[in-house]
Design a protein around this motif. Sequence first.
Motif, mmCIF file in Angstrom:
data_model
loop_
_atom_site.group_PDB
_atom_site.id
_atom_site.type_symbol
_atom_site.label_atom_id
_atom_site.label_comp_id
_atom_site.label_asym_id
_atom_site.label_seq_id
_atom_site.Cartn_x
_atom_site.Cartn_y
_atom_site.Cartn_z
ATOM 1 N N ASP A 5 -21.297 17.492 16.303
ATOM 2 C CA ASP A 5 -22.101 17.870 17.456
ATOM 3 C C ASP A 5 -21.950 16.902 18.620
ATOM 4 O O ASP A 5 -22.204 17.265 19.766
ATOM 5 N N ASN A 6 -21.553 15.657 18.297
ATOM 6 C CA ASN A 6 -21.453 14.673 19.370
ATOM 7 C C ASN A 6 -20.079 14.659 20.028
ATOM 8 O O ASN A 6 -19.788 13.807 20.867
ATOM 9 N N GLN A 7 -19.204 15.603 19.624
ATOM 10 C CA GLN A 7 -17.900 15.692 20.257
ATOM 11 C C GLN A 7 -18.002 16.507 21.539
ATOM 12 O O GLN A 7 -18.716 17.517 21.591
ATOM 13 N N PRO A 8 -17.320 16.086 22.592
ATOM 14 C CA PRO A 8 -17.390 16.856 23.838
ATOM 15 C C PRO A 8 -16.790 18.245 23.662
ATOM 16 O O PRO A 8 -15.822 18.437 22.923
ATOM 17 N N SER A 9 -17.396 19.237 24.312
ATOM 18 C CA SER A 9 -16.918 20.621 24.241
ATOM 19 C C SER A 9 -17.045 21.264 25.612
ATOM 20 O O SER A 9 -18.052 21.072 26.298
ATOM 21 N N PRO A 10 -16.041 22.039 26.009
ATOM 22 C CA PRO A 10 -16.104 22.725 27.313
ATOM 23 C C PRO A 10 -16.834 24.056 27.244
ATOM 24 O O PRO A 10 -16.931 24.757 28.256
ATOM 25 N N ALA A 11 -17.347 24.440 26.066
ATOM 26 C CA ALA A 11 -17.877 25.795 25.887
ATOM 27 C C ALA A 11 -18.992 26.127 26.864
ATOM 28 O O ALA A 11 -18.968 27.173 27.528
ATOM 29 N N SER A 12 -20.004 25.258 26.967
ATOM 30 C CA SER A 12 -21.132 25.563 27.847
ATOM 31 C C SER A 12 -20.708 25.535 29.313
ATOM 32 O O SER A 12 -21.237 26.294 30.137
ATOM 33 N N ILE A 13 -19.749 24.673 29.630
ATOM 34 C CA ILE A 13 -19.252 24.608 31.014
ATOM 35 C C ILE A 13 -18.620 25.941 31.399
ATOM 36 O O ILE A 13 -18.895 26.506 32.460
ATOM 37 N N MET A 14 -17.772 26.452 30.524
ATOM 38 C CA MET A 14 -17.097 27.706 30.824
ATOM 39 C C MET A 14 -18.058 28.898 30.783
ATOM 40 O O MET A 14 -17.909 29.849 31.549
ATOM 41 N N GLN A 15 -19.052 28.817 29.901
ATOM 42 C CA GLN A 15 -20.028 29.905 29.823
ATOM 43 C C GLN A 15 -20.783 30.046 31.137
ATOM 44 O O GLN A 15 -20.957 31.154 31.660
ATOM 45 N N ILE A 16 -21.230 28.920 31.680
ATOM 46 C CA ILE A 16 -21.956 28.968 32.951
ATOM 47 C C ILE A 16 -21.006 29.247 34.104
ATOM 48 O O ILE A 16 -21.298 30.044 35.010
ATOM 49 N N GLY A 17 -19.842 28.609 34.087
ATOM 50 C CA GLY A 17 -18.881 28.790 35.182
ATOM 51 C C GLY A 17 -18.417 30.221 35.336
ATOM 52 O O GLY A 17 -18.165 30.695 36.450
ATOM 53 N N SER A 18 -18.304 30.926 34.227
ATOM 54 C CA SER A 18 -17.872 32.324 34.275
ATOM 55 C C SER A 18 -19.058 33.276 34.228
ATOM 56 O O SER A 18 -18.885 34.486 34.048
ATOM 57 N N GLY A 19 -20.247 32.757 34.414
ATOM 58 C CA GLY A 19 -21.452 33.566 34.266
ATOM 59 C C GLY A 19 -21.501 34.780 35.175
ATOM 60 O O GLY A 19 -22.082 35.803 34.816
#
Length: 347
Positions: A5-19
Amino acid sequence: MEKHDNQPSPASIMQIGSGFWASKVLLAAVKFQLFTKLAEKGKMSAQQIKAMLSLKCTDIHLYDFLDALTGFGFLHRDGLLESAVYSNSIHTDAFLDINKPTYIGGMLEMMNNRLYQFWGNLEEGLLTGLPQNEIKSGEENLFGELYKSPEKLLEFINAMGSIQNGNFNALAQLFDFSKYKTLTDVGGSGAMLSMMVAKYQSHMNCISFDLPAVEPIANAKIKDAQLSDRVKTASGDFFTDPFPKADVITMGNILHDWDESQKIKLLQKAYDALPEGGAFVAIENVIDDERTKNVFGMMMSLNMLIETGTGFDYTFSSFNKWTKSVGFKSTLIVPLTGAASAAIAYK
C-alpha cells in the motif's frame, strides 16, 4: 507479486485526470434520454438502442458506450456484445427517468449544456478571478443573463430543483416545524422547497420569493402539485426588496452565489424578517471545518468562481461567524443528503 500500500501508484491520478471521460459518458446518456426510454421499454438490445437513438457510430463503439455505463453501475446487462440486453439499474430507474417525480437529471442537463464547456476555462478563472460563463463577454449578472431566455431560465429552474430535490425532502421531514406556521423561501426558484414543506407539514403556509420572471413557472408547478391553497409566490429582488416576513426563512443554494459582504447582507435581511425565536435555514454543500472531507462542496465553490467570479461555498465555522455578527443567538447543522447540510440559525 505482493502489493504494498505504501508503493506509489498512478491509478488515482489517472482516475481523476480522465474523470471528464466518465462524466461525458453519463451526460451523453442523459441528453439522449436513454434511461427514460429504457424505463419505458424495460429491456433493449444494443441494436435496438442504436436504432432508437439514431446513432451512426460503429457497433464496437456502441458496445463501449453501453458497457461503460454498465461498468459504472448505471445499466444492467444480460449477455455480451451482440447477445447483450440492457436495462436500468435501480439508481438510474429512480433518478434518471424524466417521467418520475424523483428525477434529478435537470442538473445534469445543465451541466452538459452549460457548465461542461465553461469548466474548460477553470485555469483562466483561477488566473483572473473572473466568471467563465455567459457573462464573460461583459454582461453584468449571471441571473439577468439567464432570465433573458425562457429556455435557459426553465433549464436553470429545473436544474436547481433537481439538485436539491432530496435535500428539500429531507429538510421537510427532519426539521422541527411544530413551533412555526409560516415559511418564506428566498430565491425560491420553482417553489420546490415550499411545496415539500407544505406536503409534509400540513399546518405550514409557504411563500416562494424570487424575481418576477420566475413567478409564472413557479405558479404552474404549484398548481400541478395542487398546493395553491398553502403555497404562494411573491416577486422581488432579494437585495433591494424586503423579504416577506415569516417564522422560518430558507435559502437553498443562494448564499454561495455571493461574496462575504453580500452574504452578510442577505443574513441581515433574513434576521430582520424573522420574529424572536424564528429560524433561518441555508441548504448548501457546507464544507467541513478541516476542509478534507466535503470535496464536492469545494468543487461547488469552484463552480461559483466559474458562474459568478466572487461567490463561494463555506464552512459551518464561517456560517457561525456571519450569523453571530448580525444578531442570531445560536446555530445548528443538520446533515441532509450527499454532501449537503442545513445550516440553521435561531433569532
